[in-house]
Structure formats: C-alpha cells, structure tokens
Scaffold this motif. Structure first.
Motif, PDB file in Angstrom:
ATOM      1  N   ALA A 225       0.810  -1.288  -0.009  1.00  0.00           N
ATOM      2  CA  ALA A 225      -0.183   0.016  -0.061  1.00  0.00           C
ATOM      3  C   ALA A 225       0.950   1.338   0.083  1.00  0.00           C
ATOM      4  O   ALA A 225       2.008   1.064   0.494  1.00  0.00           O
ATOM      5  CB  ALA A 225      -1.017   0.055   1.036  1.00  0.00           C
ATOM      6  N   LYS A 226       0.535   2.423  -0.724  1.00  0.00           N
ATOM      7  CA  LYS A 226       1.234   3.462  -0.848  1.00  0.00           C
ATOM      8  C   LYS A 226       0.762   4.515   0.323  1.00  0.00           C
ATOM      9  O   LYS A 226      -0.583   4.563   0.558  1.00  0.00           O
ATOM     10  CB  LYS A 226       1.165   4.254  -2.120  1.00  0.00           C
ATOM     11  N   ASN A 227       1.537   5.314   0.875  1.00  0.00           N
ATOM     12  CA  ASN A 227       1.188   6.235   2.008  1.00  0.00           C
ATOM     13  C   ASN A 227       0.638   7.496   1.234  1.00  0.00           C
ATOM     14  O   ASN A 227       1.540   8.196   0.686  1.00  0.00           O
ATOM     15  CB  ASN A 227       2.455   6.477   2.889  1.00  0.00           C
ATOM     16  N   LYS A 228      -0.525   7.679   1.353  1.00  0.00           N
ATOM     17  CA  LYS A 228      -1.091   8.719   0.467  1.00  0.00           C
ATOM     18  C   LYS A 228      -0.832  10.238   0.777  1.00  0.00           C
ATOM     19  O   LYS A 228      -0.510  11.152   0.190  1.00  0.00           O
ATOM     20  CB  LYS A 228      -2.746   8.909   0.755  1.00  0.00           C
ATOM     21  N   THR A 229      -0.212  10.369   2.294  1.00  0.00           N
ATOM     22  CA  THR A 229       0.282  11.626   2.597  1.00  0.00           C
ATOM     23  C   THR A 229       1.560  11.795   2.086  1.00  0.00           C
ATOM     24  O   THR A 229       2.246  13.078   1.411  1.00  0.00           O
ATOM     25  CB  THR A 229       0.674  11.493   4.318  1.00  0.00           C
ATOM     26  N   VAL A 230       2.680  10.931   1.967  1.00  0.00           N
ATOM     27  CA  VAL A 230       3.724  11.081   1.238  1.00  0.00           C
ATOM     28  C   VAL A 230       3.672  11.262  -0.241  1.00  0.00           C
ATOM     29  O   VAL A 230       4.137  12.226  -0.752  1.00  0.00           O
ATOM     30  CB  VAL A 230       4.702   9.603   1.557  1.00  0.00           C
ATOM     31  N   GLN A 231       2.663  10.752  -1.017  1.00  0.00           N
ATOM     32  CA  GLN A 231       2.194  10.945  -2.160  1.00  0.00           C
ATOM     33  C   GLN A 231       1.826  12.387  -2.484  1.00  0.00           C
ATOM     34  O   GLN A 231       2.576  13.054  -3.518  1.00  0.00           O
ATOM     35  CB  GLN A 231       1.414  10.220  -2.820  1.00  0.00           C
ATOM     36  N   GLU A 232       1.044  13.098  -1.598  1.00  0.00           N
ATOM     37  CA  GLU A 232       0.727  14.450  -1.743  1.00  0.00           C
ATOM     38  C   GLU A 232       1.802  15.272  -1.473  1.00  0.00           C
ATOM     39  O   GLU A 232       2.012  16.350  -2.271  1.00  0.00           O
ATOM     40  CB  GLU A 232      -0.452  14.499  -0.726  1.00  0.00           C
ATOM     41  N   LEU A 233       2.674  15.191  -0.437  1.00  0.00           N
ATOM     42  CA  LEU A 233       4.278  15.700  -0.374  1.00  0.00           C
ATOM     43  C   LEU A 233       5.039  16.033  -1.314  1.00  0.00           C
ATOM     44  O   LEU A 233       5.455  16.853  -1.935  1.00  0.00           O
ATOM     45  CB  LEU A 233       4.639  15.210   1.088  1.00  0.00           C
ATOM     46  N   GLY A 234       5.046  14.714  -2.240  1.00  0.00           N
ATOM     47  CA  GLY A 234       5.848  14.576  -3.262  1.00  0.00           C
ATOM     48  C   GLY A 234       5.250  15.397  -4.369  1.00  0.00           C
ATOM     49  O   GLY A 234       5.893  16.196  -5.164  1.00  0.00           O
ATOM     50  N   ARG A 235       4.177  15.320  -4.583  1.00  0.00           N
ATOM     51  CA  ARG A 235       3.494  16.101  -5.841  1.00  0.00           C
ATOM     52  C   ARG A 235       3.633  17.649  -5.416  1.00  0.00           C
ATOM     53  O   ARG A 235       3.867  18.455  -6.328  1.00  0.00           O
ATOM     54  CB  ARG A 235       1.732  16.015  -5.833  1.00  0.00           C
ATOM     55  N   ALA A 236       3.274  18.047  -4.099  1.00  0.00           N
ATOM     56  CA  ALA A 236       3.486  19.492  -3.720  1.00  0.00           C
ATOM     57  C   ALA A 236       5.044  20.057  -3.830  1.00  0.00           C
ATOM     58  O   ALA A 236       5.003  21.034  -4.431  1.00  0.00           O
ATOM     59  CB  ALA A 236       3.292  19.704  -2.115  1.00  0.00           C
ATOM     60  N   GLY A 237       5.832  19.186  -3.408  1.00  0.00           N
ATOM     61  CA  GLY A 237       7.213  19.472  -3.731  1.00  0.00           C
ATOM     62  C   GLY A 237       7.442  19.611  -5.159  1.00  0.00           C
ATOM     63  O   GLY A 237       8.141  20.770  -5.694  1.00  0.00           O
ATOM     64  N   GLY A 238       6.993  18.657  -6.059  1.00  0.00           N
ATOM     65  CA  GLY A 238       7.248  18.678  -7.519  1.00  0.00           C
ATOM     66  C   GLY A 238       6.680  20.144  -7.981  1.00  0.00           C
ATOM     67  O   GLY A 238       7.312  20.912  -8.971  1.00  0.00           O
TER      68      GLY A 238
END
Length: 88
Positions: A25-38
C-alpha cells in the motif's frame, strides 16, 4: 536457492502458476507531499529551464526507444539468417 530454481522450472512447464503477490500500500500523505514539492520546484523555475529539462527527458526517451528498436531489428535479422531466409 535450489527451491527457487525448482519453482522457476515448474512455472515454465506450467505445473505451477506464478504468484505475483500484492503490491504494498502506498502512503497517501507521502504521495501528496511529493506532488506538492514537484509543483513548488516547477513554479520556481523559469519557463526556459522547464523547457530545457523537458527536452533533455524527451531526448533520453527517444534514445532508449531507438536502442530498443535497433536491438529488435538486430534480433530479427539474426533469426532470419539463422533460418536461412536471406533476401539475396
């Protein structure tokens, strides 16, 4: 080690089905932070710099594609020659 080899042979011969397992399972919070950083990184770049990065990425993709196509063509040629089907 031998157990793995036996499993590979059984899968190859159709005696056993390959078990792929479940993707973690992927951590949704980490995914969102990655997108925001990009997004932040892209916003801070000039359009010229973004275009430069995009061109470099596209060139890399095409280079990989050309390499794969040339390898495929070489393999096809080797197969034709091995089967004695030359056009000469």
């Amino acid at each position: 080690m031998i157990g793995n080899a036996v499993t590979v042979i059984r899968i190859a011969t159709g005696e056993e089905r390959e078990h792929r397992g479940v993707a973690p399972a992927k951590n949704k919070t980490v995914q969102e932070l990655g997108r925001a950083g990009g997004r932040k990184c892209a916003e801070s770049m000039t359009p010229e710099r973004r275009a430069e990065i995009a061109k470099k990425a596209a060139a890399k993709r095409w280079k990989n594609l050309e390499w794969r196509l040339s390898a495929l063509t070489a393999k096809s040629t080797e197969t034709i020659i091995a089967e004695g089907q030359t056009s000469e």
